[in-house]
Design an enzyme around this catalytic site. Structure first.
Site, mmCIF file in Angstrom:
data_model
loop_
_atom_site.group_PDB
_atom_site.id
_atom_site.type_symbol
_atom_site.label_atom_id
_atom_site.label_comp_id
_atom_site.label_asym_id
_atom_site.label_seq_id
_atom_site.Cartn_x
_atom_site.Cartn_y
_atom_site.Cartn_z
ATOM 1 N N GLY A 251 0.815 -1.217 0.000
ATOM 2 C CA GLY A 251 0.000 0.000 0.000
ATOM 3 C C GLY A 251 0.845 1.261 0.000
ATOM 4 O O GLY A 251 0.574 2.214 -0.739
ATOM 5 N N CYS A 252 1.897 1.265 0.800
ATOM 6 C CA CYS A 252 2.757 2.458 0.901
ATOM 7 C C CYS A 252 3.545 2.676 -0.383
ATOM 8 O O CYS A 252 3.761 3.817 -0.797
ATOM 9 C CB CYS A 252 3.684 2.337 2.105
ATOM 10 S SG CYS A 252 2.754 2.263 3.666
ATOM 11 N N THR A 253 3.943 1.600 -1.032
ATOM 12 C CA THR A 253 4.641 1.712 -2.311
ATOM 13 C C THR A 253 3.695 2.253 -3.374
ATOM 14 O O THR A 253 4.056 3.152 -4.146
ATOM 15 C CB THR A 253 5.215 0.345 -2.737
ATOM 16 O OG1 THR A 253 6.150 -0.074 -1.739
ATOM 17 C CG2 THR A 253 5.885 0.419 -4.088
#
Length: 150
Positions: free
Chosen positions: A43-45
């Site tokens: 998700g953060c990527t």
């Protein structure tokens, strides 16, 4: 989450190169300040790469982007290099800014309760005032949704 119309708390944190950044140095500019849980997670990527893809559009509108997580300077450097991120990532290993911006919250995963960073995006105006605050944002849509608001 902090309220719209309040003064954004000042901070001083190191970036992925170890250079200290303060909110006050962005006076006179609009700023996207987004908090995310962890470098190199799916998700953060997705969120970081979306901001990277749209970065020229943000710059065109005179908006700077800062990503903040509790990861180390070294972790941020690897994350930046791996995905060629064109914006600044700030390391808050002591959780000082994360707590000041009220994004350190109780979370649940697979029945376990723990404390962590809630994915939150603040839009800060030229005077350091919070003009938009979104909690539990969709990682894949966050950059595009934020750009639309501008």
């Amino acid at each position: 989450m902090l309220n719209i119309g309040t003064k954004a708390p000042d901070f001083s944190l190191p970036d992925q190169n170890g250079v200290i950044h303060s909110l006050s140095e962005y006076a006179g500019k609009r700023l996207v300040l987004y908090f995310y849980p962890k470098d190199n997670t799916s998700g953060c990527t997705k969120q970081a790469c979306s901001f990277a893809e749209l970065y020229p559009n943000f710059k065109e509108k005179g908006v700077e982007i800062l990503g903040v997580s509790k990861d180390s300077v070294q972790s941020h450097k690897k994350f930046e290099e791996k995905y060629e991120l064109p914006f600044t990532l700030l390391s808050d290993t002591e959780l000082t800014v994360i707590k000041a911006y009220d994004v350190w919250k109780e979370k649940k995963l697979y029945g376990k309760t723990y404390m962590g960073v809630v994915r939150t995006t603040y839009l800060i105006d030229e005077n350091g005032m919070i003009i938009r605050a979104e909690e539990k944002v969709d990682a894949g849509k966050n950059a595009n949704d934020t750009l639309k608001l501008l």
